[in-house]
Motif scaffolding. Structure first.
Motif, short mmCIF file in Angstrom:
data_model
loop_
_atom_site.label_atom_id
_atom_site.label_comp_id
_atom_site.label_asym_id
_atom_site.label_seq_id
_atom_site.Cartn_x
_atom_site.Cartn_y
_atom_site.Cartn_z
N ILE A 17 0.82 -1.21 0.00
CA ILE A 17 0.00 0.00 0.00
C ILE A 17 0.86 1.27 0.00
O ILE A 17 0.36 2.37 -0.28
CB ILE A 17 -0.95 0.03 1.23
N SER A 18 2.14 1.13 0.30
CA SER A 18 3.04 2.30 0.34
C SER A 18 3.70 2.59 -1.00
O SER A 18 4.55 3.48 -1.09
CB SER A 18 4.12 2.11 1.41
N ARG A 19 3.31 1.85 -2.03
CA ARG A 19 3.94 2.06 -3.33
C ARG A 19 3.46 3.38 -3.94
O ARG A 19 2.37 3.86 -3.64
CB ARG A 19 3.59 0.90 -4.27
N ASP A 20 4.29 3.93 -4.81
CA ASP A 20 3.92 5.13 -5.55
C ASP A 20 4.75 5.14 -6.83
O ASP A 20 5.79 4.50 -6.90
CB ASP A 20 4.19 6.39 -4.72
N PHE A 21 4.28 5.86 -7.83
CA PHE A 21 5.00 5.97 -9.10
C PHE A 21 5.28 7.43 -9.38
O PHE A 21 4.38 8.27 -9.33
CB PHE A 21 4.20 5.35 -10.24
N VAL A 22 6.52 7.76 -9.67
CA VAL A 22 6.94 9.13 -9.93
C VAL A 22 7.54 9.19 -11.33
O VAL A 22 8.40 8.38 -11.68
CB VAL A 22 7.98 9.60 -8.90
N ASN A 23 7.05 10.15 -12.13
CA ASN A 23 7.58 10.30 -13.49
C ASN A 23 9.09 10.51 -13.46
O ASN A 23 9.60 11.34 -12.72
CB ASN A 23 6.92 11.49 -14.19
N GLY A 24 9.76 9.75 -14.30
CA GLY A 24 11.21 9.89 -14.39
C GLY A 24 11.97 9.04 -13.39
O GLY A 24 13.18 8.87 -13.51
N ARG A 25 11.26 8.52 -12.39
CA ARG A 25 11.94 7.71 -11.37
C ARG A 25 11.38 6.29 -11.29
O ARG A 25 12.08 5.36 -10.97
CB ARG A 25 11.80 8.38 -10.00
N GLY A 26 10.11 6.17 -11.59
CA GLY A 26 9.49 4.85 -11.51
C GLY A 26 8.88 4.60 -10.15
O GLY A 26 8.36 5.53 -9.49
N LEU A 27 8.94 3.39 -9.67
CA LEU A 27 8.32 3.01 -8.41
C LEU A 27 9.14 3.53 -7.23
O LEU A 27 10.36 3.31 -7.16
CB LEU A 27 8.17 1.49 -8.33
N VAL A 28 8.47 4.21 -6.31
CA VAL A 28 9.13 4.70 -5.10
C VAL A 28 8.27 4.34 -3.89
O VAL A 28 7.10 4.00 -4.03
CB VAL A 28 9.36 6.23 -5.14
N CYS A 29 8.85 4.44 -2.72
CA CYS A 29 8.13 4.17 -1.47
C CYS A 29 7.58 5.48 -0.92
O CYS A 29 8.31 6.48 -0.80
CB CYS A 29 9.08 3.53 -0.47
N LYS A 30 6.28 5.51 -0.60
CA LYS A 30 5.66 6.73 -0.07
C LYS A 30 6.27 7.13 1.29
O LYS A 30 6.34 8.31 1.62
CB LYS A 30 4.16 6.52 0.11
N ARG A 31 6.69 6.15 2.06
CA ARG A 31 7.21 6.44 3.39
C ARG A 31 8.57 7.15 3.34
O ARG A 31 8.82 8.07 4.10
CB ARG A 31 7.35 5.16 4.21
N THR A 32 9.41 6.69 2.40
CA THR A 32 10.76 7.25 2.34
C THR A 32 10.95 8.23 1.20
O THR A 32 11.89 9.03 1.21
CB THR A 32 11.80 6.11 2.17
N GLY A 33 10.06 8.16 0.20
CA GLY A 33 10.20 9.01 -0.97
C GLY A 33 11.34 8.59 -1.87
O GLY A 33 11.72 9.31 -2.79
N ALA A 34 11.90 7.41 -1.61
CA ALA A 34 13.05 6.92 -2.39
C ALA A 34 12.68 5.62 -3.10
O ALA A 34 11.68 4.97 -2.80
CB ALA A 34 14.24 6.69 -1.47
#
Length: 215
Positions: A17-34
């Motif tokens: 549930i903490s997954r996120d997708f950022v343009n130019g970076r791909g899959l990142v963790c919402k908790r860490t932003g990395a």
């Protein structure tokens, strides 16, 4: 589940549930932003039950026909495929000639049968790479040309009441091939095209393996 490669980590995190997708970076963790990077297992992993409900994780039994690509490649036998393909090429050409000589007509749709025969023969090599299809298409074309060639020789032998071998040995190959090209340029070119397609398409089985987990 021990994470050893970045691809494994990403597949693992796609269901969290903490997954996120950022343009130019791909899959990142919402908790860490990395971008996820950890050893072993993530202690904060929480499965996305809603995602699981909408798109259940594929199980091996759901893909009974799936075999790992490495196993498929290991099972390929190009030599066997070529050998059987060449035999089918010869058999197809002879069958074409016999039918044409006995009927007195150039039957273009014989090419369809030739392409099918060669393709099925090549398929016995269990190939999954396009090289099998390329060879199959080439052999299908050769078989069509040979069938056309032998038909013309047979008609000449029949016309002059000589044996097939005598006609073959005494033939003007330039004129015979000109007749073959003329036949090909007429309606038989369509059937040749179908034969080439069958020879390519039927000679190998390109399989797309499903990846475990969600996308």
């Amino acid at each position: 589940m021990i994470m050893t490669e970045q691809n494994d980590i990403e597949r693992y995190c796609r269901n969290c549930i903490s997954r996120d997708f950022v343009n130019g970076r791909g899959l990142v963790c919402k908790r860490t932003g990395a971008i996820p990077a950890f050893q072993g297992e993530c202690e904060n992993y929480q499965k996305d039950e809603e995602l699981e409900r909408m798109a259940p994780t594929p199980r091996p039994e759901d893909y009974s026909a799936y075999v790992d690509r490495e196993q498929l490649l290991a099972g390929e036998n190009l030599s066997k495929a070529v050998l059987l393909g060449v035999l089918a090429c010869i058999v197809g050409a002879v069958a074409w000639a016999l039918v044409s000589i006995s009927t007195g007509y150039q039957i273009g749709y014989m090419a369809i049968g030739v392409g099918f025969l060669v393709g099925i023969a090549m398929r016995q090599g269990k190939g999954i790479r396009p090289i099998f299809g390329i060879i199959g298409a080439a052999l299908a074309l050769v078989s069509c040309v040979m069938g056309d060639f032998f038909s013309i020789i047979g008609w000449v032998a029949k016309e002059y009441e000589v044996s097939f071998m005598d006609a073959l040995l005494d033939a003007d190959y330039g004129e015979v091939m000109s007749a073959v090209v003329e036949n090909t340029a007429s309606m038989t070119i369509v059937f040749y095209g179908i034969a080439l397609y069958e020879g390519y398409k039927l000679s190998f089985s390109a399989q797309k393996a499903p990846e475990g987990g969600k996308i």
